[in-house]
Structure formats: C-alpha cells, structure tokens
Design a protein around this motif. Structure first.
Motif, PDB file in Angstrom:
ATOM      1  N   LEU A  30       0.834  -1.196   0.000  1.00 43.98           N
ATOM      2  CA  LEU A  30       0.000   0.000   0.000  1.00 43.98           C
ATOM      3  C   LEU A  30       0.873   1.251   0.000  1.00 43.98           C
ATOM      4  O   LEU A  30       0.631   2.186  -0.777  1.00 43.98           O
ATOM      5  N   ALA A  31       1.889   1.282   0.844  1.00 50.17           N
ATOM      6  CA  ALA A  31       2.799   2.429   0.891  1.00 50.17           C
ATOM      7  C   ALA A  31       3.494   2.627  -0.453  1.00 50.17           C
ATOM      8  O   ALA A  31       3.666   3.768  -0.912  1.00 50.17           O
ATOM      9  N   GLU A  32       3.882   1.547  -1.099  1.00 49.02           N
ATOM     10  CA  GLU A  32       4.529   1.632  -2.411  1.00 49.02           C
ATOM     11  C   GLU A  32       3.608   2.316  -3.423  1.00 49.02           C
ATOM     12  O   GLU A  32       4.018   3.231  -4.145  1.00 49.02           O
ATOM     13  N   ASP A  38       5.315   5.736  -9.648  1.00 53.87           N
ATOM     14  CA  ASP A  38       5.492   6.876 -10.546  1.00 53.87           C
ATOM     15  C   ASP A  38       4.228   7.211 -11.340  1.00 53.87           C
ATOM     16  O   ASP A  38       4.171   8.226 -12.010  1.00 53.87           O
ATOM     17  N   ASN A  39       3.223   6.351 -11.258  1.00 56.57           N
ATOM     18  CA  ASN A  39       1.976   6.573 -11.993  1.00 56.57           C
ATOM     19  C   ASN A  39       1.060   7.484 -11.177  1.00 56.57           C
ATOM     20  O   ASN A  39      -0.012   7.093 -10.744  1.00 56.57           O
ATOM     21  N   ASN A  40       1.517   8.708 -10.946  1.00 54.70           N
ATOM     22  CA  ASN A  40       0.786   9.657 -10.112  1.00 54.70           C
ATOM     23  C   ASN A  40       1.188  11.065 -10.521  1.00 54.70           C
ATOM     24  O   ASN A  40       2.362  11.324 -10.770  1.00 54.70           O
ATOM     25  N   ILE A 133      -7.047  14.400  -5.374  1.00 53.27           N
ATOM     26  CA  ILE A 133      -7.857  14.526  -4.162  1.00 53.27           C
ATOM     27  C   ILE A 133      -8.100  13.150  -3.558  1.00 53.27           C
ATOM     28  O   ILE A 133      -7.965  12.956  -2.347  1.00 53.27           O
ATOM     29  N   HIS A 134      -8.430  12.187  -4.397  1.00 53.42           N
ATOM     30  CA  HIS A 134      -8.602  10.804  -3.933  1.00 53.42           C
ATOM     31  C   HIS A 134      -7.357  10.318  -3.211  1.00 53.42           C
ATOM     32  O   HIS A 134      -7.415   9.791  -2.099  1.00 53.42           O
ATOM     33  N   ASP A 135      -6.207  10.502  -3.853  1.00 53.26           N
ATOM     34  CA  ASP A 135      -4.961  10.001  -3.271  1.00 53.26           C
ATOM     35  C   ASP A 135      -4.611  10.731  -1.981  1.00 53.26           C
ATOM     36  O   ASP A 135      -4.109  10.120  -1.034  1.00 53.26           O
TER      37      ASP A 135
END
Length: 183
Positions: A30-32, A38-40, A133-135
């Motif tokens: 989850l932390a990863e 990088d997909n963010n 916002i979700h993240d």
C-alpha cells in the motif's frame, strides 16, 4: 519498550511489520502504491509531505520524521522547511495546490466527515484533479492507520532526526515494496 513482545528490536513500524510479515507485506505494498509509484501526478515529495503532515498532526514521532526526511530529500530542501510546513503550511512557500491538499489531509486526520465541499472545490480551483484529491484522502487515512499501529504498540523510535535524513536516499531509491525490514 513495545507493549507486546515483537520478537525483534526494530524501530517504528518496522518492528510490528517483521513480527507479522503477512500484514507487513500488505502495508508495504500500500505504501509503495501511495507514496513511491510513478503513476501519479502528485510528486513523491508531495505525497511524502502529506504523510509527514498527517503524522505530525497525530503526534507520531517516527512516521513524521521518516516521511518528513523523505519529503526533504525529494524537495531538495532543509528540514526546517519541512518543520515549517508541518507547523503552519499556509505561511510557507509551497504551492497553493499542495496547501489545499494539506488542508484536506488535515481534515481527514480529524475524521473523514470533516472534509468539506468548499475544501474540495478550492483544491480543484487550484488545479487538483479528482485522482489527486482521492490520493490525498487515502494517504491521510492510511497514515492515520500507520500512526496508530506504531504508537498503539508503543514501538520505539530513534530520537536523533539525522538518522531519518541519512536513510532517506536509500528509501527513496528502494521504495516500499519488498522492503528488507532489517535495513
């Protein structure tokens, strides 16, 4: 001393993760995804800062210093800026969008229902996407869990903040998946 016998002397979240590797693996994955992937569109530094900020609001010494040191590494700044952001992000030189996201994260830290439509609208007006916002909400919620895991078991943490700064480059390079808890 931890409230239970963790059968190791690792600091912070690493002790309980080694004690219960099946949950440790899931939490690291989850932390990863949340912090290192990088997909963010949020930078790693921004995501680590959200975690450090929430951890500071929860008064979790270990997590706010681990993730503050990582934010400092990614932002290429000194720890004073990170401390200033944790104390009063509104008066710092970070982007208005990150300030809006930290406001949302701070509301999540108090309880999910503390997030307001006005906060969401403000963040969107500053360029935050629905995914960002979700993240932000998920990172804040996850850090509330991580902080309570660490402090709820009374794990120990190195008090020398330089320990966290010195380890940040290694963690930034390696990420969280398949973490060697003995390092």
């Amino acid at each position: 001393m931890a409230f239970i016998n963790l059968q190791n002397d690792l600091p912070g979240i690493r002790g309980p993760m080694q004690y219960s590797p099946e949950t440790g693996e899931a939490l690291n994955e989850l932390a990863e995804i949340l912090l290192h992937d990088d997909n963010n569109t949020l930078s790693r530094g921004e995501r680590e800062m959200i975690g450090a900020y929430v951890s500071s609001q929860n008064d979790c010494f270990y997590c706010q210093n681990v993730h503050g040191a990582l934010a400092q590494y990614y932002f290429e700044c000194d720890m004073q800026l990170i401390d200033d952001i944790k104390k009063d992000y509104e008066s710092t030189s970070i982007s208005p969008k990150l300030k809006a996201l930290l406001s949302i994260a701070g509301s999540v830290q108090k309880g999910g229902r503390h997030v307001t439509p006005a906060q969401i609208e403000h963040a969107k007006n500053l360029g935050a996407t629905d995914k960002e916002i979700h993240d932000t909400v998920l990172i804040a919620a996850a850090f509330c869990m991580f902080n309570r895991y660490v402090d709820g078991l009374n794990t120990w943490a190195p008090q020398d903040r330089n320990v966290y700064v010195e380890r940040a480059a290694m963690r930034a390079k390696e990420g969280y998946a398949n973490i060697d808890l003995n390092k």
